[in-house]
Scaffold this motif. Structure first.
Motif, PDB file in Angstrom:
ATOM      1  N   PRO A 123       0.825  -1.208   0.000  1.00 41.79           N
ATOM      2  CA  PRO A 123       0.000   0.000   0.000  1.00 41.79           C
ATOM      3  C   PRO A 123       0.868   1.271   0.000  1.00 41.79           C
ATOM      4  O   PRO A 123       1.732   1.424   0.872  1.00 41.79           O
ATOM      5  N   HIS A 124       0.665   2.145  -0.947  1.00 43.87           N
ATOM      6  CA  HIS A 124       1.406   3.416  -0.996  1.00 43.87           C
ATOM      7  C   HIS A 124       0.749   4.354  -1.993  1.00 43.87           C
ATOM      8  O   HIS A 124      -0.078   3.931  -2.808  1.00 43.87           O
ATOM      9  N   SER A 125       1.122   5.620  -1.921  1.00 44.93           N
ATOM     10  CA  SER A 125       0.628   6.610  -2.879  1.00 44.93           C
ATOM     11  C   SER A 125       1.754   7.592  -3.178  1.00 44.93           C
ATOM     12  O   SER A 125       2.013   8.506  -2.385  1.00 44.93           O
ATOM     13  N   VAL A 126       2.428   7.356  -4.281  1.00 42.91           N
ATOM     14  CA  VAL A 126       3.539   8.230  -4.687  1.00 42.91           C
ATOM     15  C   VAL A 126       3.023   9.641  -4.953  1.00 42.91           C
ATOM     16  O   VAL A 126       3.668  10.637  -4.610  1.00 42.91           O
ATOM     17  N   GLU A 127       1.794   9.725  -5.522  1.00 45.04           N
ATOM     18  CA  GLU A 127       1.225  11.038  -5.851  1.00 45.04           C
ATOM     19  C   GLU A 127       1.008  11.876  -4.592  1.00 45.04           C
ATOM     20  O   GLU A 127       1.312  13.078  -4.569  1.00 45.04           O
ATOM     21  N   ALA A 128       0.473  11.242  -3.521  1.00 45.09           N
ATOM     22  CA  ALA A 128       0.235  11.968  -2.258  1.00 45.09           C
ATOM     23  C   ALA A 128       1.555  12.466  -1.688  1.00 45.09           C
ATOM     24  O   ALA A 128       1.651  13.593  -1.187  1.00 45.09           O
ATOM     25  N   GLU A 129       2.602  11.617  -1.757  1.00 45.58           N
ATOM     26  CA  GLU A 129       3.921  12.008  -1.257  1.00 45.58           C
ATOM     27  C   GLU A 129       4.474  13.187  -2.053  1.00 45.58           C
ATOM     28  O   GLU A 129       5.014  14.143  -1.477  1.00 45.58           O
ATOM     29  N   GLN A 130       4.329  13.128  -3.395  1.00 49.57           N
ATOM     30  CA  GLN A 130       4.837  14.205  -4.246  1.00 49.57           C
ATOM     31  C   GLN A 130       4.142  15.522  -3.922  1.00 49.57           C
ATOM     32  O   GLN A 130       4.792  16.567  -3.785  1.00 49.57           O
ATOM     33  N   GLN A 131       2.816  15.476  -3.789  1.00 50.60           N
ATOM     34  CA  GLN A 131       2.076  16.717  -3.569  1.00 50.60           C
ATOM     35  C   GLN A 131       2.350  17.309  -2.193  1.00 50.60           C
ATOM     36  O   GLN A 131       2.436  18.522  -2.050  1.00 50.60           O
ATOM     37  N   LEU A 132       2.506  16.436  -1.183  1.00 53.70           N
ATOM     38  CA  LEU A 132       2.808  16.952   0.163  1.00 53.70           C
ATOM     39  C   LEU A 132       4.206  17.579   0.200  1.00 53.70           C
ATOM     40  O   LEU A 132       4.387  18.663   0.761  1.00 53.70           O
ATOM     41  N   LEU A 133       5.187  16.905  -0.413  1.00 56.02           N
ATOM     42  CA  LEU A 133       6.539  17.465  -0.453  1.00 56.02           C
ATOM     43  C   LEU A 133       6.555  18.785  -1.211  1.00 56.02           C
ATOM     44  O   LEU A 133       7.235  19.741  -0.814  1.00 56.02           O
ATOM     45  N   GLY A 134       5.789  18.855  -2.286  1.00 52.31           N
ATOM     46  CA  GLY A 134       5.685  20.102  -3.053  1.00 52.31           C
ATOM     47  C   GLY A 134       5.139  21.227  -2.204  1.00 52.31           C
ATOM     48  O   GLY A 134       5.631  22.364  -2.253  1.00 52.31           O
ATOM     49  N   ALA A 135       4.110  20.918  -1.393  1.00 50.76           N
ATOM     50  CA  ALA A 135       3.504  21.932  -0.519  1.00 50.76           C
ATOM     51  C   ALA A 135       4.517  22.447   0.500  1.00 50.76           C
ATOM     52  O   ALA A 135       4.573  23.652   0.788  1.00 50.76           O
ATOM     53  N   ILE A 136       5.333  21.529   1.048  1.00 54.30           N
ATOM     54  CA  ILE A 136       6.347  21.938   2.037  1.00 54.30           C
ATOM     55  C   ILE A 136       7.409  22.822   1.382  1.00 54.30           C
ATOM     56  O   ILE A 136       7.839  23.834   1.963  1.00 54.30           O
ATOM     57  N   LEU A 137       7.835  22.432   0.173  1.00 48.87           N
ATOM     58  CA  LEU A 137       8.902  23.184  -0.507  1.00 48.87           C
ATOM     59  C   LEU A 137       8.436  24.561  -0.976  1.00 48.87           C
ATOM     60  O   LEU A 137       9.255  25.461  -1.138  1.00 48.87           O
ATOM     61  N   THR A 138       7.127  24.735  -1.178  1.00 47.28           N
ATOM     62  CA  THR A 138       6.628  26.056  -1.596  1.00 47.28           C
ATOM     63  C   THR A 138       6.203  26.908  -0.402  1.00 47.28           C
ATOM     64  O   THR A 138       6.191  28.128  -0.484  1.00 47.28           O
TER      65      THR A 138
END
Length: 494
Positions: A21-36
């Motif tokens: 079970p995993h969601s690469v998309e959720a990880e990408q979007q959360l990391l993007g939010a932190i970096l912005t």
């Protein structure tokens, strides 16, 4: 042939990893939010850590970003590029340009907490799958050194550790909420006619001193051997369980309105011995007589009737010896979930096990664990404790806080510290010779004044007064009770 089997194993492992079970998309979007927007990190830091990310590259990005934010430094695609230029995993994903793509796919800060919770939940699922496989593999390997019982204990401990991870910090709460909770506690006491907010022990003077047994409190009941620690604990357990009533609480919810469901960890005595003590008290038959089987027909009938009356009592006993504190917490949680739990008693603290190498640190870990159980389950926890021998070397044998054995952390973690003291026990051992008539007369007089009495010395109480409470003690039934005062009339006596 070996090469083919190794290849098949590698393929199977790779397939398993991708189906986890995993969601690469959720990880990408959360990391993007932190970096912005670095402020997003504060909202999700209590929920997830780097290891909760499925993709190893995402783990490293989160780790570096969180380290920079903790130092009040900017974490952005530009600043992280310097730290990750040589990262092989990042190169496979397109190099530093991948960081910019993450920032471009950022979600709104409002949704960040939901995404973080989703990533955390998926990580826990992966850990549960891994744990299940470990249990299955160990069970399949039949080894002399690994008994099934030990495997069950290991599995319980692993599950406990996993459940502990899920307890995210509650953080700050407004004074309004805290004040409302305080008013509700005061209202509970007021509804009882000025009685008490806590669970009553039915020992009137002790209840007045403590205000009952309060939820989330750790109460230490200490004393030297033969003072009656276990007797007092069983008396309280019996009184609370016997008074149990369920109904509508003042706030409209259904639950315990009187007495309570009691869990008793008896690490020293067997469940049968403990039940014998409680039945001795209820039937008013000497525990010595019960053990010897020296009962008349009438007494035996009374004993059986007492057992029938008590079979419906919500008192649950666990007599597993040398329980680790982690298992004790897991079992208490399970009891609360299945039958309810309003009071937990542990007899006694020094017989629990911790993980520390040093005994003092181990006792500290155990006392902290017990306080954590009280807070987490929102119940009073009474833990019995042994006292050091230095009590015996003093003229006044009344215990003090400094007599608590092996660790100052017991005193520190406890909300209430009580000592059981029976002067009669020590005076009995000071009996003078028959030829010394004057000393013998004085000794008999002192014994009469001490006979059938016990003291509970409240040495520490975080939310109330300290002092001494006098109780009656009937040794033959190992029963503590309310002591009638000389100034009370018959209809005023407790």
């Amino acid at each position: 042939m070996n090469e083919i089997s190794n290849f098949d194993t590698a393929q199977t492992q790779a397939a398993e990893e991708t189906t986890m079970p995993h969601s690469v998309e959720a990880e990408q979007q959360l990391l993007g939010a932190i970096l912005t927007n670095n402020d997003v990190f504060d909202r999700i830091a209590a929920i997830i850590k780097a290891e909760h990310f499925f993709d190893p590259v995402h783990q490293r990005i989160y780790e570096i970003a969180s380290a920079r934010i903790a130092k009040n430094a900017l974490a952005s695609p530009v600043t992280l590029k310097a730290f990750m230029e040589d990262d092989d995993g990042l190169k496979e994903l397109g190099g530093p340009a991948y960081l910019a793509r993450l920032a471009g796919a950022a979600i709104s800060a409002f949704a960040a907490r939901d995404y973080a919770q989703m990533i955390y939940d998926l990580a826990i699922r992966r850990e549960l799958i891994g744990l299940g496989k470990d249990i299955s593999d160990k069970a399949a390997r039949v080894e002399v050194a690994s008994e099934p019982k030990e495997q069950i204990v290991e599995a319980e401990q692993a599950l406990y550790k996993l459940s502990e991870q899920g307890q995210t910090e509650t953080g700050f709460q407004s004074f309004l909420k805290a004040a409302t909770d305080a008013v509700n506690v005061a209202n509970a006491a007021y509804q009882r006619g000025g009685g008490m907010a806590g669970v009553p022990t039915a020992l009137t003077d002790l209840d007045k001193k403590l205000g009952g047994l309060h939820p989330s409190d750790l109460l230490i009941l200490a004393g030297r051997p033969s003072m009656g620690k276990t007797s007092l604990a069983t008396n309280i357990a019996f009184n609370v369980a016997k008074a149990y009533k369920r109904g509508l609480k003042p706030d409209g919810s259904e639950g315990t309105i009187d007495g309570g469901v009691v869990g008793f960890f008896s690490l020293e005595m067997s469940a049968e011995q403990l039940a014998g003590r409680i039945l001795s008290e209820a039937s008013e038959i000497s525990s010595h007589k019960i053990r010897q089987g020296d009962l008349t027909e009438g007494e035996f009938r009374r004993f059986v009737e007492a057992a029938k009356d008590l079979e419906a009592c919500p008192l649950y006993i666990d007599d597993t010896p040398a329980l680790p504190i982690s298992q004790l917490a897991a079992r208490a949680r399970r009891l609360k979930r299945t039958h309810g739990l309003d009071l937990l008693i542990i007899d006694y603290l020094q017989l629990c096990r911790g993980t520390a190498d040093n005994r003092v640190n181990e006792i500290g870990e155990i006392s902290m664990g017990m306080k954590a159980i009280a807070k987490e389950l929102d119940i009073p926890v009474i833990a019995l404790s042994q006292l050091s021998r230095q009590v015996e070397s003093r003229d006044d044998k009344r215990p003090q806080l400094s007599d608590l054995r092996e660790s100052g952390s017991i005193e520190q973690d406890a909300d209430v510290v009580m000592f059981v003291y029976r002067g009669e026990y020590y005076k009995e051992r000071e009996k003078p010779g028959e030829d010394n008539v004057e000393a013998m007369a004085q000794w008999i007089e002192e014994m009469e004044s001490l006979h059938g009495k016990a003291e509970v010395i409240v040495g520490k109480q975080r939310h109330g007064p300290i002092g001494t409470v006098e109780l009656s003690f009937e040794a033959q039934f190992t029963r503590f009770g309310n002591l009638a005062k000389t100034w009370q009339t018959d209809d005023q006596q407790f």
